[in-house]
Design an enzyme around this catalytic site. Structure first.
Site: not given
Ligand code: C5P
Length: 212
Positions: A22-23
């Site tokens: 995930n960012r």
């Protein structure tokens, strides 16, 4: 208080050389860990991979996958007074991890995913946690309504909601603008450095912990 904080992304392996993630830089969670420690609290940080230094006075349990984060939280949450879930946990992981590097064959590649456990969603039920429970919500639309729904569904005392559709704040940025969503009201905090927002959020959580 003894405070558990989850932070950073999780990393879900696909084969020996690839993963899905995930960012998340982990900056907000680490800033909170630092602010709690500076305020005199005992902090356990359970974190996915980041480039950040562990703040002074904070104990770190490094993890990679959501399953590892789940196990670490399950093991430690029972003795905590407060738990803050700032991690960007992958909702799904590859159904199987290839033992060998996946080779380039056809024009398309289809992967199958299975759901990861919801760690925050397990706090009140499976983990029977009775302390102050704080979650994060990153939304691109209907910020307050989505955050309030999450607060109720997951049994949180507070949701810190980020509007991630705005450029320059939130993801990987040093700055953030958050909305504090309580069960009966919401309070916007002005946009600021994550390091300046963190002590304000810590004070909010200290007030919740002091409530009878
Ligand atoms: O439902 P959603 O993932 O948007 O909820 C975000 C909140 O839930 C964050 O506080 C995040 O750390 C936590 N979370 C979790 N375990 C998951 C997914 C999210 O603890 N598997």
């Amino acid at each position: 208080m003894r405070v558990l904080i989850t932070a950073g992304p999780t990393r879900e392996p696909l084969d020996p050389v690839r993963y899905l993630t995930n960012r998340s830089s982990g900056k907000m969670g680490y800033a909170l860990a630092s602010a709690f420690a500076e305020a005199g609290h005992q902090v356990l940080l359970i974190s996915g991979p980041t480039n950040l230094d562990v703040p002074d006075g904070v104990d770190l349990i490094p993890i990679e996958t959501a399953a590892e984060m789940f196990a670490a939280v399950e093991h430690h949450i029972g003795r905590m007074d407060t738990a803050v879930f700032a991690a960007a946990v992958a909702d799904y992981r590859p159904a199987s991890v290839s033992a060998q590097k996946i080779k380039k064959h056809g024009e398309t590649l289809t992967l199958e995913f299975v759901k990861n456990p919801d760690i925050l969603g397990s706090a009140r039920g499976k983990f029977a946690f009775t302390g102050v429970l704080v979650g994060f919500a990153a939304e691109t639309e209907n910020l307050e309504a989505n955050a309030r729904e999450k607060l109720q569904r997951k049994g949180c005392d507070l949701i810190i909601a980020n509007d991630v559709s705005k450029p320059g704040i939130g993801f990987d940025s040093d700055r953030n603008r958050v909305l504090l969503v309580h069960p009966d009201h919401s309070e916007p905090l002005p946009e600021d450095e994550k390091h300046h927002l963190a002590p304000k959020i810590v004070r909010e959580i200290e007030l919740l912990a002091a409530k009878p």
